[in-house]
Design a protein around this motif. Structure first.
Motif, PDB file in Angstrom:
ATOM      1  N   LEU A 104      -5.125   6.513   3.203  1.00 51.98           N
ATOM      2  CA  LEU A 104      -5.362   5.233   2.523  1.00 51.98           C
ATOM      3  C   LEU A 104      -5.544   4.079   3.505  1.00 51.98           C
ATOM      4  CD1 LEU A 104      -5.593   3.621  -0.098  1.00 51.98           C
ATOM      5  CD2 LEU A 104      -3.093   3.370  -0.075  1.00 51.98           C
ATOM      6  N   ALA A 105      -4.647   3.954   4.461  1.00 53.12           N
ATOM      7  CA  ALA A 105      -4.723   2.825   5.388  1.00 53.12           C
ATOM      8  C   ALA A 105      -6.037   2.823   6.165  1.00 53.12           C
ATOM      9  CB  ALA A 105      -3.535   2.856   6.342  1.00 53.12           C
TER      10      ALA A 105
ATOM     11  N   THR B  68      -6.977  -5.074  -1.363  1.00 54.49           N
ATOM     12  CA  THR B  68      -5.770  -5.516  -2.032  1.00 54.49           C
ATOM     13  C   THR B  68      -6.187  -6.616  -3.014  1.00 54.49           C
ATOM     14  OG1 THR B  68      -5.249  -7.264  -0.428  1.00 54.49           O
ATOM     15  CG2 THR B  68      -4.425  -5.027   0.048  1.00 54.49           C
TER      16      THR B  68
ATOM     17  N   LEU C 129       0.851  -1.184   0.000  1.00 50.78           N
ATOM     18  CA  LEU C 129       0.000   0.000   0.000  1.00 50.78           C
ATOM     19  C   LEU C 129       0.891   1.240   0.000  1.00 50.78           C
ATOM     20  CD1 LEU C 129      -2.831  -0.847   2.568  1.00 50.78           C
ATOM     21  CD2 LEU C 129      -2.898  -1.011   0.077  1.00 50.78           C
TER      22      LEU C 129
ATOM     23  N   ILE D  91      -6.242  -1.251  -4.582  1.00 49.39           N
ATOM     24  CA  ILE D  91      -4.880  -0.785  -4.841  1.00 49.39           C
ATOM     25  C   ILE D  91      -4.080  -1.944  -5.416  1.00 49.39           C
ATOM     26  CG2 ILE D  91      -2.767   0.163  -3.835  1.00 49.39           C
ATOM     27  CD1 ILE D  91      -5.062   2.133  -3.779  1.00 49.39           C
TER      28      ILE D  91
END
Length: 486
Positions: free
Chosen positions: A154-155, A161, A148, A277
């Motif tokens: 984002l996290a 994923t 990532l 992502i």
């Protein structure tokens, strides 16, 4: 205090396809083997990559091809049955249970040790409170994981994923995919066909950058026709998800070439239900005890052509598959495993490795000269060896031959309006093939013929005598060779 277990000849960390093949080859050579796995025996490919992704994609390509065959077009005109496709996917992922793989290990006589394995010094591996010792070799086959990027927010936004994209239980209404490589292209293809509104964001100017440029162009055209919104030349600068089950907002900065009409070049936002992502991978070596043998945790393992780690003295540690960063593909990992298993057995018996040169029994030469890959998009893209640009960078004097696959009778019979292209890259000094690329429906099944030609370094004049059956798509080989001879 840790208890020391009985010593084995070979210890394998990771029971994915690569680890299983190292263990199998070593055991077949008469060595005792134990294999360690912290998740499911069968690894990434079986449950979160190759098998489930291709199970999702096969109905997509089958319907697409059927829609262009007279007599089937009307029958295939409707939407895919999403629950049936997802159920088909679940079956090919063995419902995320590894009973069958475990039975295979038992039948093969390979000991399975469940738990997280870490190196505990030279030739030693700790699993919980147990320490196992290897007489001859330890093979690290733990694969790779998605990375990532450090995008603000984002996290916390809980992005998908590749694992989430291949195992999701429902079709998202709106999906944003970041990344124009294999995972991004395949998952955009699959989820759009299953009914999601898909936006594909690419930082560069095209798709599939490691293939010939025309591969990305043809796949991009098809994705656009399928309704995927493709944005090139854009970079994600921020991600926001306010509620755990709420929508996700993706903030972009756009270059002039990638900005849609009306975009300002910065601050452009897209709202979706899920965000995938697909921008890169890192080795699963973070917590493997590499520091106990002088290596940096989280690093790729540098190896020679037999997959022996070169930075650790003593000739006992191997890095096989994704962890060595040579070719991050399941089939290449299995190939390396066969090479490494043979090398481990030879060294265990003090047999000199006399054929350590290119294409020998203990050298994974194909990792650099002939890596085959199929992108299961619609249309498929398949390649082996060097692209024209890569061959020229390597100093080869080359000639490039292109052919419209749709002009071949077999392709015209395969589907109406067949669109595809083939390219071969010829080394003019030796008159052998350095690389081949095919794009079009069903071309994945053409690739092995190209792989044999590249690996075998078959002279062009001899290839002229390999007669393709008529009428098949393989007749494109004849057209390529005719163009070369002029």
């Amino acid at each position: 205090m840790a208890a020391t277990e009985a010593t084995h000849d070979v210890l394998v960390l990771g029971a994915g396809p690569t680890g299983e093949n190292v263990a199998d080859r070593a055991h077949a050579a008469g060595l005792s083997v134990a294999i360690m796995e912290s998740e499911l025996v069968g690894g990434e490919c079986s449950y979160w990559a190759c098998m489930p992704s291709k199970a999702l994609l096969r109905p997509v390509t089958a319907r697409s091809e059927a829609r262009r065959v007279p007599g089937l077009a009307d029958a295939a005109a409707g939407p895919l049955d999403a629950p049936a496709v997802l159920g088909h996917r679940d079956a090919f992922a063995s419902y995320w249970k590894d009973d069958g793989q475990v039975r295979w290990l038992e039948t093969a006589g390979i000991e399975l040790v469940r738990g997280h394995a870490r190196l505990a010094g030279p030739r030693q591996v700790a699993v919980g409170d147990r320490v196992l010792r290897a007489r001859h070799a330890v093979a690290v086959c733990t694969g790779s994981r998605p990375v990532l990027p450090g995008i603000p927010g984002l996290a916390d936004a809980r992005p998908w994923t590749s694992r989430d994209a291949t195992s999701a239980k429902t079709v998202p209404g709106r999906l944003v995919v970041v990344g124009g490589g294999v995972v991004g292209v395949e998952m955009a293809t699959a989820w759009r066909a299953l009914g999601a509104s898909v936006t594909l964001l690419v930082r560069g100017d095209g798709l599939l950058p490691r293939m010939e440029p025309f591969a990305g162009h043809l796949v991009a055209e098809s994705l656009a026709e399928a309704g995927v919104f493709l944005r090139t030349g854009v970079e994600v600068t921020e991600v926001r998800r306010e509620a755990p089950d709420g929508p996700v907002t993706v903030v972009l900065e756009s270059t002039a070439s990638g900005a849609p009409e009306g975009a300002t070049g910065s601050g452009d936002e897209i709202v979706a239900d899920e965000l995938l992502i697909a921008t890169g991978r890192a080795p699963r070596t973070d917590d493997l005890g590499l520091e106990t043998v002088g290596l940096a945790p989280g690093s790729w393992l540098r190896v020679d052509d037999s997959c022996l780690v070169t930075d650790v003295p003593g000739g006992w540690l191997y890095g096989v598959g994704d962890v060595n960063h040579r070719a991050l593909l399941t089939h290449q990992g299995k190939y390396q495993a066969r090479i490494a298993g043979a090398a481990i057995a030879a060294r265990a018996r003090n047999v000199p490795i006399l054929d350590h040169g290119p294409w020998g029994a203990h050298a994974a030469t194909a990792d650099t000269a002939a890596v085959p890959q199929v992108v299961f998009s619609d249309p498929e893209a398949a390649s082996v060896g060097l692209t024209a640009a890569a061959a020229e960078r390597a100093g080869h004097r080359v000639r490039v031959i292109d052919q419209d696959i749709g002009a071949v009778a077999g392709a015209a019979l395969y589907t109406d309006g067949y669109r595809g292209r083939a390219r071969m890259v010829v080394d003019l000094d030796r008159e052998v093939l350095l690389g081949v690329t095919f794009v079009g429906p069903g071309v994945g099944e053409l690739l092995h013929s190209a792989t044999v030609a590249v690996v075998g370094e078959i002279p062009i004049e001899r290839l002229w005598h390999a007669v393709p059956a008529y009428p098949t798509i393989s007749e494109v080989w004849l057209r390529l060779l005719e163009s070369y001879r002029g």
